[in-house]
Design a protein around this motif. Sequence first.
Motif, short mmCIF file in Angstrom:
data_model
loop_
_atom_site.label_atom_id
_atom_site.label_comp_id
_atom_site.label_asym_id
_atom_site.label_seq_id
_atom_site.Cartn_x
_atom_site.Cartn_y
_atom_site.Cartn_z
N GLU A 241 23.84 53.06 -11.21
CA GLU A 241 24.45 53.10 -12.68
C GLU A 241 25.12 51.85 -12.95
OE1 GLU A 241 26.37 56.62 -13.50
OE2 GLU A 241 24.57 57.76 -13.41
N ALA A 242 25.93 51.18 -12.09
CA ALA A 242 26.74 50.19 -12.31
C ALA A 242 25.71 48.81 -12.60
CB ALA A 242 27.81 49.98 -11.31
N GLU A 243 24.95 48.93 -11.78
CA GLU A 243 23.83 47.59 -11.78
C GLU A 243 23.17 47.47 -13.01
OE1 GLU A 243 21.53 47.73 -8.20
OE2 GLU A 243 23.15 47.35 -7.04
N GLU A 244 22.56 48.88 -13.51
CA GLU A 244 22.02 49.19 -14.73
C GLU A 244 22.74 48.55 -15.81
OE1 GLU A 244 19.00 50.13 -15.52
OE2 GLU A 244 19.21 50.26 -17.85
N PHE A 245 24.17 48.90 -15.80
CA PHE A 245 24.82 48.57 -16.96
C PHE A 245 25.31 46.97 -16.90
CE2 PHE A 245 29.41 48.05 -18.16
CZ PHE A 245 29.50 48.61 -19.52
N ALA A 246 25.18 46.51 -15.48
CA ALA A 246 25.34 45.02 -15.42
C ALA A 246 24.39 44.27 -16.12
CB ALA A 246 25.61 44.72 -14.02
N ARG A 247 23.03 44.94 -15.83
CA ARG A 247 21.85 44.22 -16.33
C ARG A 247 21.93 44.23 -17.97
NH1 ARG A 247 18.89 46.16 -12.13
NH2 ARG A 247 18.68 48.31 -13.06
N ALA B 104 29.53 55.76 -24.89
CA ALA B 104 29.77 57.20 -24.49
C ALA B 104 29.81 57.60 -23.16
CB ALA B 104 28.75 58.05 -25.01
N LYS B 105 29.19 56.78 -22.19
CA LYS B 105 29.28 56.87 -20.61
C LYS B 105 30.66 56.20 -20.35
CE LYS B 105 24.55 56.29 -19.09
NZ LYS B 105 23.58 55.19 -18.88
N GLN B 106 31.03 55.42 -20.87
CA GLN B 106 32.46 54.85 -20.54
C GLN B 106 33.54 55.78 -20.94
OE1 GLN B 106 32.96 51.44 -19.29
NE2 GLN B 106 31.03 52.01 -18.56
N GLY C 190 43.99 44.10 -28.05
CA GLY C 190 43.87 45.48 -28.00
C GLY C 190 42.53 45.95 -27.50
N MET C 191 42.22 45.32 -26.38
CA MET C 191 40.97 45.84 -25.74
C MET C 191 40.78 47.28 -25.48
SD MET C 191 38.78 44.36 -23.88
CE MET C 191 37.37 44.87 -23.29
N PRO C 192 39.68 47.78 -25.98
CA PRO C 192 39.41 48.95 -25.83
C PRO C 192 39.37 49.87 -24.55
CG PRO C 192 37.53 47.91 -26.67
CD PRO C 192 38.59 47.04 -26.73
N PRO C 193 39.66 51.09 -24.38
CA PRO C 193 39.95 51.45 -22.93
C PRO C 193 38.58 51.59 -22.19
CG PRO C 193 40.23 53.33 -24.62
CD PRO C 193 39.86 51.87 -25.45
N GLY C 194 37.47 51.75 -22.95
CA GLY C 194 36.17 52.02 -22.50
C GLY C 194 35.79 51.12 -21.27
#
Lengths: 433, 308
Positions: free
Chosen positions: A294-300, A313-315, A424-428
């Motif tokens: 999943e992380a790889e997918e996200f990175a892609r 939403a995932k975050q 104010g970086m969002p927490p996600g």
Amino acid sequence: MSKADVDSALREIRIALLEADVALSVVKEFIVLVREKALGQEVTRSVTPGQMVIKIVNDHLVEILGVGASELNLATTPPAVIMLVGLQGSGKTTTTAKLAKHLRSQYRKNAIMTSLDIRRPAAQQQLKSLGETHSIPTLPIVPFETPEMITERALDTGKKEGHDVILLDTAGRLHIDDSMMSEALKIQDLSNPCEILFVADSMTGQDAVNAARAFSERLNITGIILTRIDGDARGGAALSIREVTGTPIKLMGTGEKIDDIEVFHPDRIASRILGMGDVVSLVEKAQETVREEEAEEFARKLQKGQFDLEDMAKQLGQMRKMGGVGGILNKLPSVGKIKNQLQDANIDDNVISRQEAIIFSMTTAERKNPKLFNGSRRRRIAEGSGTTVQEVNRLLKQHKEMAKAMKKMSKLGRKGFTKGMPQGMPPGILPRI
Amino acid sequence: MTQNDWLSRLKNGLSRTSAHLNEGIAQALKNKNLDESTLDDLEDILITSDMGVSAAAKLRDEVAKAKFEKEPSFKDIKYFLAAKIADILKPVEQPLLIDNSKKPFVILVQGVNGSGKTTTIGKLAKIFTEEGKSVLLAAGDTFRAAAIEQLQIWGDRTGCRVISHTSGADPAGLVFDALGTARRDNIDLVIIDTAGRLQNRDDLMAELHKISRVIRKLDQTAPHCCLLILDATVGQNALSQVEKFQKTSQITGLVMNKLDGSARGGILVSLAEKFKLPVHAIGVGEGEDDLMPFNAEDFAKNLLGLNN
Ligand SMILES: Nc1nc2c(ncn2[C@@H]2O[C@H](COP(=O)(O)OP(=O)(O)OP(=O)(O)O)[C@@H](O)[C@H]2O)c(=O)[nH]1
Ligand SMILES: [Mg+2]
């Protein structure tokens, strides 16, 4: 996971727990709880339902064993009194000396040890000689004193000599021995201890529940010390005692030497009780693989500069699973600056679930393409998620900022990530840091 | 001491525990047909005695298969089960016999920490001195603080001589000395205390092995008795204890202590089936008279709450 899957796995678990000496009544309750937890849960890819149940059991076990795990409570005007109680031969005297040393090295506290055991031959002598060997002060032995008299003298001496802690090592006693239990109660009332620790042998069998229950009914037990963890017993008594006393396991004895005492590790004991460490780590590995994919997918996606509302939403979901903002902050090693930013952003866990609700009220097309949002769509989503249009607006703005940050990051590469982080970086994004 | 004395003391020591036991059984048997749930409940009672899952399941099956003449009463089934358990235990019910031709007769006492070794030695010393034997105690626990003093007090109580070295000395050397003294002074019986040790500690088990070797050097046939002291509050780990101590030093018999509490020592049933080692005695208190010969029927009855 189906009922049949869960039930057949739990039959095996029942036997495993009993063979580990978990008390039958505790096993029964445990199985009911785990069954509830396991039913309907998703099975991780490449893992059998049976293996999945074992992993769930393991996690549940770790959770229960670790509940309330805490430091020793010494919060009182010194000297603080710690009283050790338990059955004969459970290891109280050795543990008393270990505890004195532990207090010295871990708490910078100076303790005086006192044996109230006038029954077992040479018990007082045993504590005295442990004190001599390890340079720990002990209350001088006065023959023919009753345990109450010794206690009074210990309180006096502790105060006069300015000790931080008074350790009371009591005689081993059977929980069904009424007069001995009354004696322990008298000592408790006399000395008003900060901690009354039930010292239990990790080899104890089914009777652990009876003893632990009786002790905690008569005395204000505040915690448990588990001894002889260095043996090859499965240690199910830990669960029994934890459950019936409702008090945390604070420390464990890992050998006969004075330094062989450690803060309790629920995961270590859980895997020992269950005796299925291989399966647990197999499932963990599978889960890890899925997470990595999943992380790889996200990175892609990031590489391409894509970050849609689905990703957000995932975050958010991940954050919630990690115990919300507080949970994450606790897990991060050094969070100083980010912590402040989060506090500034005033993000609490309630906000996380509201934001999730907002995204879940969007259509798939909307999530992929935020440009679609006009006024009426925003109103619809606010209504559907039980929030306000302002909140929807805020979320969309936040998403826009995040997407921008992601794009920047994909250009800068990993190193530039923190530099490019907007105020104010969002927490996600936190869980990925 | 007569058999009757032993029995009445056993009953006294154990009656406290029987109350809640009986309650459990009574509940289990309220339903007179031996349906599944009754059998389940019976099995539960066995499991809570520390008998172990498989031994309990086996007995459950025997009860399920049993043919009673008429509809069995609560008691009938209890007695039936007790008899089955006593059958298993009967072969291991063996008194601790001293062979007078061995002089000195050597008893080596061992077990995990806190199981009651030193106390058992005190109790044995009392019994054998009362029988008119000369008894010498050897303070082989040179490791634990004040272990020597503890044995010395038992020696004083029972009027037995105690041979000791300083704390931290090599126990094998102490044992060598004690046996030499016993020979010279024509002692009947030497009982050797050892430091408690966990059976998975190979180094400490090796030390035990060394003690046995030294004894054998002085007398090929000794130690004549290797007692393993068990604690009734310990659960399934007793299996591992017997197995590993057995491997190191050829255990000749067992004593189970702390049966005066609410633990019922059901693991002895599994041990009897698996290792067939004699069970000589049980400990039912901390006093010098609190050691009783092991009796299979009484033990089985107590396990099922049939003692009063
Ligand atoms: N209630 C009860 N307590 C017992 C019995 N036998 C021994 N004890 C107690 O159990 C504790 C440990 O007994 P010890 O004889 O010192 O045990 P040990 O095996 O010599 O112990 P270590 O030498 O420290 O390994 C003491 O408090 C004894 O009084 C028994 O049959 N019943
Ligand atoms: Mg001892």
